[in-house]
Design a protein around this motif. Sequence first.
Motif, PDB file in Angstrom:
ATOM      1  N   GLY A  30       0.754  -1.307  -0.145  1.00 12.72           N
ATOM      2  CA  GLY A  30      -0.033  -0.078  -0.041  1.00 12.72           C
ATOM      3  C   GLY A  30       0.757   1.124  -0.043  1.00 12.72           C
ATOM      4  O   GLY A  30       2.099   1.113   0.168  1.00 12.72           O
ATOM      5  N   THR A  31       0.221   2.360  -0.045  1.00 14.56           N
ATOM      6  CA  THR A  31       0.759   3.748  -0.234  1.00 14.56           C
ATOM      7  C   THR A  31       0.995   4.221   1.416  1.00 14.56           C
ATOM      8  O   THR A  31       0.240   4.171   2.114  1.00 14.56           O
ATOM      9  N   PHE A  32       2.180   4.569   1.810  1.00 16.88           N
ATOM     10  CA  PHE A  32       2.623   4.940   3.182  1.00 16.88           C
ATOM     11  C   PHE A  32       2.238   6.203   3.401  1.00 16.88           C
ATOM     12  O   PHE A  32       2.539   7.159   2.652  1.00 16.88           O
ATOM     13  N   LEU A  33       1.258   6.554   4.538  1.00 12.97           N
ATOM     14  CA  LEU A  33       0.917   7.805   4.835  1.00 12.97           C
ATOM     15  C   LEU A  33       1.618   8.340   6.042  1.00 12.97           C
ATOM     16  O   LEU A  33       1.862   9.381   6.278  1.00 12.97           O
ATOM     17  N   ALA A  34       1.532   7.355   7.110  1.00 13.79           N
ATOM     18  CA  ALA A  34       2.071   7.929   8.268  1.00 13.79           C
ATOM     19  C   ALA A  34       2.324   6.772   9.444  1.00 13.79           C
ATOM     20  O   ALA A  34       2.064   5.652   8.926  1.00 13.79           O
ATOM     21  N   PHE A  35       3.138   7.081  10.295  1.00 14.16           N
ATOM     22  CA  PHE A  35       3.429   6.093  11.566  1.00 14.16           C
ATOM     23  C   PHE A  35       3.568   6.609  12.915  1.00 14.16           C
ATOM     24  O   PHE A  35       3.470   8.114  12.755  1.00 14.16           O
ATOM     25  N   ASP A  36       3.659   5.927  13.687  1.00 12.40           N
ATOM     26  CA  ASP A  36       4.057   6.669  15.124  1.00 12.40           C
ATOM     27  C   ASP A  36       5.068   6.094  15.859  1.00 12.40           C
ATOM     28  O   ASP A  36       5.922   5.334  15.478  1.00 12.40           O
ATOM     29  N   LYS A  37       5.425   6.360  17.105  1.00 12.52           N
ATOM     30  CA  LYS A  37       6.447   5.901  17.751  1.00 12.52           C
ATOM     31  C   LYS A  37       6.584   4.269  17.977  1.00 12.52           C
ATOM     32  O   LYS A  37       7.494   3.712  18.235  1.00 12.52           O
ATOM     33  N   HIS A  38       5.365   3.488  17.938  1.00 12.42           N
ATOM     34  CA  HIS A  38       5.178   2.275  17.969  1.00 12.42           C
ATOM     35  C   HIS A  38       5.542   1.478  16.683  1.00 12.42           C
ATOM     36  O   HIS A  38       5.130   0.322  16.739  1.00 12.42           O
ATOM     37  N   LEU A  39       5.744   2.470  16.065  1.00 12.54           N
ATOM     38  CA  LEU A  39       5.746   1.977  14.357  1.00 12.54           C
ATOM     39  C   LEU A  39       4.590   1.297  13.898  1.00 12.54           C
ATOM     40  O   LEU A  39       4.635   0.527  12.850  1.00 12.54           O
ATOM     41  N   ASN A  40       3.396   1.752  14.282  1.00 13.40           N
ATOM     42  CA  ASN A  40       2.192   1.656  13.530  1.00 13.40           C
ATOM     43  C   ASN A  40       2.105   2.188  12.413  1.00 13.40           C
ATOM     44  O   ASN A  40       2.662   3.493  12.364  1.00 13.40           O
ATOM     45  N   LEU A  41       1.877   1.578  11.254  1.00 13.70           N
ATOM     46  CA  LEU A  41       1.644   2.139   9.971  1.00 13.70           C
ATOM     47  C   LEU A  41       0.355   2.431   9.544  1.00 13.70           C
ATOM     48  O   LEU A  41      -0.473   1.620   9.758  1.00 13.70           O
ATOM     49  N   VAL A  42       0.014   3.367   8.875  1.00 15.89           N
ATOM     50  CA  VAL A  42      -0.951   3.891   7.975  1.00 15.89           C
ATOM     51  C   VAL A  42      -0.763   3.982   6.543  1.00 15.89           C
ATOM     52  O   VAL A  42       0.166   4.501   6.104  1.00 15.89           O
ATOM     53  N   LEU A  43      -1.564   2.846   5.802  1.00 17.33           N
ATOM     54  CA  LEU A  43      -1.327   2.600   4.341  1.00 17.33           C
ATOM     55  C   LEU A  43      -2.483   2.783   3.567  1.00 17.33           C
ATOM     56  O   LEU A  43      -3.796   2.504   4.393  1.00 17.33           O
ATOM     57  N   VAL A  44      -2.608   3.282   2.649  1.00 18.78           N
ATOM     58  CA  VAL A  44      -3.871   3.419   1.704  1.00 18.78           C
ATOM     59  C   VAL A  44      -3.796   2.902   0.437  1.00 18.78           C
ATOM     60  O   VAL A  44      -2.593   2.617   0.012  1.00 18.78           O
ATOM     61  N   ASP A  45      -4.893   2.646  -0.206  1.00 15.85           N
ATOM     62  CA  ASP A  45      -4.865   1.880  -1.425  1.00 15.85           C
ATOM     63  C   ASP A  45      -4.117   0.328  -1.352  1.00 15.85           C
ATOM     64  O   ASP A  45      -3.347   0.029  -2.104  1.00 15.85           O
ATOM     65  N   THR A  46      -4.578  -0.091  -0.252  1.00 13.22           N
ATOM     66  CA  THR A  46      -3.977  -1.257   0.319  1.00 13.22           C
ATOM     67  C   THR A  46      -4.448  -2.847  -0.239  1.00 13.22           C
ATOM     68  O   THR A  46      -5.594  -2.748  -0.399  1.00 13.22           O
ATOM     69  N   GLU A  47      -3.485  -3.561  -0.832  1.00 13.06           N
ATOM     70  CA  GLU A  47      -3.931  -4.914  -1.085  1.00 13.06           C
ATOM     71  C   GLU A  47      -3.222  -6.031  -0.030  1.00 13.06           C
ATOM     72  O   GLU A  47      -2.109  -5.652   0.219  1.00 13.06           O
ATOM     73  N   GLU A  48      -3.849  -6.885   0.326  1.00 17.60           N
ATOM     74  CA  GLU A  48      -3.292  -7.969   1.340  1.00 17.60           C
ATOM     75  C   GLU A  48      -3.074  -9.322   0.054  1.00 17.60           C
ATOM     76  O   GLU A  48      -3.923  -9.544  -0.535  1.00 17.60           O
ATOM     77  N   PHE A  49      -1.922  -9.803   0.459  1.00 19.93           N
ATOM     78  CA  PHE A  49      -1.730 -11.207  -0.362  1.00 19.93           C
ATOM     79  C   PHE A  49      -1.448 -12.252   0.644  1.00 19.93           C
ATOM     80  O   PHE A  49      -0.487 -11.931   1.654  1.00 19.93           O
ATOM     81  N   ARG A  50      -2.251 -13.405   0.550  1.00 20.46           N
ATOM     82  CA  ARG A  50      -2.099 -14.630   1.393  1.00 20.46           C
ATOM     83  C   ARG A  50      -1.514 -15.674   0.489  1.00 20.46           C
ATOM     84  O   ARG A  50      -2.122 -15.955  -0.434  1.00 20.46           O
ATOM     85  N   THR A  51      -0.616 -16.663   0.936  1.00 19.52           N
ATOM     86  CA  THR A  51      -0.100 -17.639   0.141  1.00 19.52           C
ATOM     87  C   THR A  51      -0.980 -18.834   0.984  1.00 19.52           C
ATOM     88  O   THR A  51      -0.801 -19.134   2.129  1.00 19.52           O
ATOM     89  N   LEU A  52      -1.949 -19.663   0.464  1.00 21.94           N
ATOM     90  CA  LEU A  52      -2.580 -20.783   0.918  1.00 21.94           C
ATOM     91  C   LEU A  52      -2.016 -21.915   0.481  1.00 21.94           C
ATOM     92  O   LEU A  52      -1.827 -22.213  -0.771  1.00 21.94           O
ATOM     93  N   MET A  68      -1.928 -18.111  -4.659  1.00 21.79           N
ATOM     94  CA  MET A  68      -1.856 -16.722  -3.872  1.00 21.79           C
ATOM     95  C   MET A  68      -3.347 -16.139  -3.985  1.00 21.79           C
ATOM     96  O   MET A  68      -3.937 -15.998  -5.011  1.00 21.79           O
ATOM     97  N   GLU A  69      -3.635 -15.699  -2.856  1.00 17.59           N
ATOM     98  CA  GLU A  69      -5.083 -15.016  -2.506  1.00 17.59           C
ATOM     99  C   GLU A  69      -4.848 -13.412  -2.627  1.00 17.59           C
ATOM    100  O   GLU A  69      -3.996 -13.284  -1.666  1.00 17.59           O
TER     101      GLU A  69
END
Length: 168
Positions: A30-52, A68-69
């Motif tokens: 995804g496109t990286f928008l923001a983060f904080d001190k805990h390294l939590n990430l905010v992403l937009v236009d995101t896709e998830e890929f899983r290998t089954l 790949m899903e």
Amino acid sequence: MQPSGKGSKLLRYIEHRLRVSLTDNRTIVGTFLAFDKHLNLVLVDTEEFRTLRSKKGGGSANVIEERMEKRSLGLIILRGENVVSIAVEGPPPPSGGRVVAGGPGVVKGVGRGAPPSTTAVGGAPMGMGAPMGLGAGPVHGVGGMAPPPMGGPPPGMGMPPPGMGRGF
């Protein structure tokens, strides 16, 4: 002066397309928008890929099939605790990006804390009498001392118990 540490390195990649690997073997792109001190990430236009992985066939010749899903997620917040690695997929989009650079703004007082106006509620200039609807004198029930409690103080209050006087 540039800040140091992990934060300053991540700041370089705001608006970049990132590939994030998670502890449960999912991959998020995804496109990286923001983060904080805990390294939590905010992403937009995101896709998830899983290998089954699934076993196919019977008997002694077990074949493991991988597929790949892909799932479209949109705007997400990733908990930093789950992030294993981050890789840059691509550069930020050309000048038509989403983030607007900060700059000086215009401050206007609104509501509480605003400077007092030059006119009273009724439209008369300040200092020319009370606002419309209020007389010039005090209003009953507003301000002043509280009325005495009905019937005096509660029992045991106000006077010391017998024998606890001034030593007479």
